[in-house]
Design a protein around this motif. Structure first.
Motif, PDB file in Angstrom:
ATOM      1  N   LEU A  87      36.033 152.059 101.104  1.00 54.28           N
ATOM      2  CA  LEU A  87      36.172 152.629  99.826  1.00 54.28           C
ATOM      3  C   LEU A  87      35.341 152.958  98.990  1.00 54.28           C
ATOM      4  CD1 LEU A  87      39.809 150.428 100.381  1.00 54.28           C
ATOM      5  CD2 LEU A  87      40.056 153.288 100.741  1.00 54.28           C
ATOM      6  N   GLU A  88      34.442 152.443  99.606  1.00 55.58           N
ATOM      7  CA  GLU A  88      33.086 152.142  98.654  1.00 55.58           C
ATOM      8  C   GLU A  88      32.415 153.766  98.187  1.00 55.58           C
ATOM      9  OE1 GLU A  88      32.536 150.087  96.274  1.00 55.58           O
ATOM     10  OE2 GLU A  88      34.050 148.835  97.249  1.00 55.58           O
ATOM     11  N   ASP A 123      39.070 149.897  90.623  1.00 56.76           N
ATOM     12  CA  ASP A 123      38.808 149.736  92.015  1.00 56.76           C
ATOM     13  C   ASP A 123      40.198 150.718  92.918  1.00 56.76           C
ATOM     14  OD1 ASP A 123      36.244 147.927  91.272  1.00 56.76           O
ATOM     15  OD2 ASP A 123      37.509 146.753  90.868  1.00 56.76           O
ATOM     16  N   VAL A 124      39.261 151.778  93.706  1.00 61.93           N
ATOM     17  CA  VAL A 124      39.958 151.739  94.943  1.00 61.93           C
ATOM     18  C   VAL A 124      40.110 150.965  95.855  1.00 61.93           C
ATOM     19  CG1 VAL A 124      40.241 153.704  96.867  1.00 61.93           C
ATOM     20  CG2 VAL A 124      39.223 154.486  93.938  1.00 61.93           C
ATOM     21  N   VAL A 125      41.618 151.474  96.200  1.00 58.31           N
ATOM     22  CA  VAL A 125      42.265 150.352  97.351  1.00 58.31           C
ATOM     23  C   VAL A 125      42.355 151.231  97.790  1.00 58.31           C
ATOM     24  CG1 VAL A 125      42.907 148.424  95.752  1.00 58.31           C
ATOM     25  CG2 VAL A 125      44.608 149.481  95.855  1.00 58.31           C
ATOM     26  N   VAL A 167      43.943 149.710  91.667  1.00 62.37           N
ATOM     27  CA  VAL A 167      44.778 149.172  91.132  1.00 62.37           C
ATOM     28  C   VAL A 167      45.879 149.196  90.202  1.00 62.37           C
ATOM     29  CG1 VAL A 167      43.141 146.325  92.140  1.00 62.37           C
ATOM     30  CG2 VAL A 167      42.609 147.512  89.750  1.00 62.37           C
ATOM     31  N   LYS A 168      45.306 150.064  89.416  1.00 62.34           N
ATOM     32  CA  LYS A 168      46.591 150.368  88.418  1.00 62.34           C
ATOM     33  C   LYS A 168      47.319 151.425  88.891  1.00 62.34           C
ATOM     34  CE  LYS A 168      42.068 150.614  84.566  1.00 62.34           C
ATOM     35  NZ  LYS A 168      41.114 151.607  83.893  1.00 62.34           N
ATOM     36  N   THR A 169      47.086 152.392  89.560  1.00 65.84           N
ATOM     37  CA  THR A 169      47.628 153.592  90.105  1.00 65.84           C
ATOM     38  C   THR A 169      47.410 154.234  91.228  1.00 65.84           C
ATOM     39  OG1 THR A 169      48.832 155.284  88.496  1.00 65.84           O
ATOM     40  CG2 THR A 169      46.295 155.565  88.696  1.00 65.84           C
ATOM     41  N   GLU A 182      42.250 168.852  87.052  1.00 63.81           N
ATOM     42  CA  GLU A 182      42.565 168.042  87.433  1.00 63.81           C
ATOM     43  C   GLU A 182      41.772 166.677  88.386  1.00 63.81           C
ATOM     44  OE1 GLU A 182      46.040 166.797  87.124  1.00 63.81           O
ATOM     45  OE2 GLU A 182      46.784 168.971  86.627  1.00 63.81           O
TER      46      GLU A 182
END
Lengths: 511, 125
Positions: B84-85, B34-36, B59-61, B9
């Motif tokens: 978040l980086e 990109d993690v938000v 941004v996607k999921t 996973e």
């Protein structure tokens, strides 16, 4: 493009129109237009009148922007031109069934006898409205083969909640409270697991990774994972056809196994458009489902709603549904409440659901007729397969077989060039289309889920296909750079989604 | 000595004695974009293998991070919420989301090493 159309951003991050041309309007916020000497209506200051509402008297300014009536009208009309709706053009948002809303239905919903009644009126004065709801219940019962119908839920998600609460109520009143687990496939709508959890159930996910469908083996594994006979399973939630646009071919066998274990089968009706008039969910083992009137039965949604998500149940589950339900007694239509339905889970919402939407849905059903509804499903499936057949050589087709009412392609062929699904969505905006659903379902990467519906003409579908093919060709020939700057001609250009998500500005402030 | 293991996973795990540091793999980061937002677990929470440990939203999921072992959360990387980086860093450096005190070390046996994991991701869609 001329500089005159460009929009500059001042240091306060407010957009200021330099100039507008043609129908490209820029528009400021009402707060930025207000002047203290403007007002919509001039009324004399009342003298010597006492406040008679019994409520505390407001002593401060109400704090609304002061603008004149023409300014307000133009403001909102201009803003409305920035919107994109099904009345503007092709809206192939997968699993949303954005289809044309017939004007006949609108007209009927505006009839005074429907539009100007109040839910607190005595039943004897609204027999026509109650008859309409009763008829709608009967149509839904017939189309789903599930005779218990409750029209109350005000949206699809509330319908899901109502359906799962009905199942929970049935288990509780039948001493089956040990059933704590709900099964759902990983391709399900996000609302399915959310609903199960809202109802207090534990979730167990069935993997569909290999074929996009639920296999008997994977289902059995989930069903019997923590007990020999599935006696801890409350039910399963399945969307059929599923969000991969595929019909769950094992559905009857899955339902039989579930019923044998004592669980109930909840079907998410979001994709009922593919089946309506052709097959009936009750016939493939469904115990309860919601129907999105705002999808399958063509009532407005996507900002134009409200939605409406009636539930349909088997005879066995019907006593547990929410109230009110419209019934008939001595040739008179009436609402049935707790005293008539003692096992009901109770009320879910004020009054009787979205009545004006019920009017539109029944109008749609009756104007299509039984054969017309059959054709709805046939044409919806035909449209999706036409798009799929035209695009499957230009884009990756993970399930290369006929689909139902929506089809999936992905960015697998293109993504190494740097152009990915989000870029296709943005490019479609530039070409005047609403994008398809992107990055959903999440079982595959870079998915584009396309649902054309039956109400699009072949010409508009062909235009969409031509544009998508052009994108694929441009990328093939190395013309990829532009995809990162689309859209160029919309009122707002490419947004920085990362900044927007990480640091959302949710309130306007004058500083 | 610590070693890095991988799940199918896409969690990566630094095993440090009886403590597992959990992060997400490079493959997962690239798939997410990109993690938000990162939702961290509460310290002291008892988890079973396969339970949700954290949520990483892009941004996607929104993707769930699952616990690879039974155990107790002993630390969550609070720096990550504001930076978040860090998600993109190695699990053994700033990229760990949480540390778990392992209850049952035998559960580590089924995990993949780097070579196996790379082979696994190459065969994915």
């Amino acid at each position: 493009m001329s500089n005159e159309l460009e929009i500059t951003q001042d240091i306060n991050n407010k957009f200021t129109a330099q100039q507008a041309r043609g129908l490209n309007y820029e528009e400021n916020l009402l707060w930025e237009k207000e002047r203290s000497d403007h007002s919509g209506v001039d009324l004399p200051v009342p003298e010597g009148s006492a406040v008679r509402t019994g409520l505390p008297e407001r002593t401060e300014d109400i704090g609304l922007p002061q603008v004149s009536e023409p300014q307000v009208v133009r403001h909102f009309v201009k803003m409305s031109t920035w919107n994109y709706s099904i009345d503007h053009g092709f809206f192939p948002l997968g699993s949303c069934t954005m289809k044309h809303n017939p004007r006949l239905s609108e007209k009927l919903a505006c009839l005074a006898g429907f539009a100007h009644i109040h839910p607190k009126q005595p039943e004897s004065t609204v027999q026509g409205a109650l008859k309409l709801m009763y008829e709608l219940q009967n149509w839904l019962a017939e189309l789903t083969a599930l005779p218990g119908v409750c029209l109350v839920p005000a949206a699809g998600a509330q319908g899901e909640l109502a359906g799962m609460m009905t199942i929970k109520r049935a288990h509780e009143l039948n001493n089956q409270s040990q059933r704590k687990i709900v099964l759902t496939p990983d391709s399900s709508h996000g609302t399915n697991p959310a609903t199960a959890v809202m109802c207090g159930y534990e979730l167990r996910v069935i993997s569909t990774k290999d074929t996009g469908r639920i296999s008997i083996e994977a289902f059995k594994e989930a069903l019997y994972a923590t007990s020999d006979d599935g006696s801890d399973i409350a039910g399963m939630m399945v969307t059929n056809p599923n969000t991969c646009g595929l019909f769950e071919t094992n559905i009857k066998e899955l339902a039989d196994l579930l019923h044998e274990a004592g669980g109930y089968f909840y079907c998410d009706g979001a994709n009922f458009n593919a089946l309506v008039g052709k097959i009936r969910p009750g016939d493939f083992g469904v115990d309860v489902m919601h129907v999105n009137l705002h999808k399958t039965f063509s009532t407005p949604h996507g900002g134009g709603g409200p939605g409406s998500g009636p539930i349909c149940t088997t005879v066995k589950l019907a006593p547990y549904m929410p109230v009110p339900v419209v019934g008939m007694k001595n040739d008179t239509y009436c609402l049935q409440w707790e005293e008539d339905r003692p096992e009901t889970l109770g009320r879910l919402k004020g009054f009787n659901g979205q009545f004006a939407i019920h009017v539109r849905a029944l109008s749609y059903m009756m104007s299509c007729g039984a054969n017309g509804l059959k054709q709805v499903a046939e044409d919806a499936v035909l449209s999706a397969n036409y798009i799929f057949s035209q695009l499957k050589d230009d884009f990756h087709a993970p399930y290369d077989a006929p689909c139902m009412h929506e089809c999936i392609i992905t960015d697998k062929i293109q993504k190494d060039t740097g152009v990915t699904t989000i870029d296709f969505a943005k490019a479609l905006c530039e070409y005047g289309f609403h994008p398809m659903t992107v990055y959903f379902p999440i079982v595959l990467s870079g998915t584009m889920l396309i649902e054309p519906t039956e109400t699009e003409s072949k010409e508009s579908i062909d235009r969409f296909i031509t544009v998508m093919k052009k994108f694929a060709e441009d990328i093939k020939s190395g013309d990829t750079e532009k995809f990162h700057s689309f859209p160029l001609s919309t009122p707002r250009k490419r947004l920085d989604e990362v900044i927007a998500a990480r640091n959302p500005v949710l309130r306007w402030s004058c500083n | 000595m610590s070693e890095i293991k991988f799940t199918n996973e896409h969690e990566c795990i630094k095993i440090d004695g009886d403590v597992a540091w959990i992060g997400i793999t490079k493959y997962a980061q690239e798939a997410l974009g990109d993690v938000v937002h990162v939702e961290l677990p509460e310290v002291g929470k008892q988890l079973k293998k396969g339970d949700n440990l954290a949520v990483v939203e892009s941004v996607k999921t929104a993707a769930e991070v699952y616990s690879p072992v039974d155990g107790e959360i002993i630390e969550a990387n609070v720096d990550m919420e504001n930076n978040l980086e860090l998600v993109a860093q190695l699990v053994s450096e700033g990229g760990w989301i949480a540390k778990i005190k392992i209850s049952d070390a035998s559960q580590l046996e089924g995990l993949m090493d780097e070579v196996k994991y790379n082979e696994y991701t190459e065969n994915l869609d």
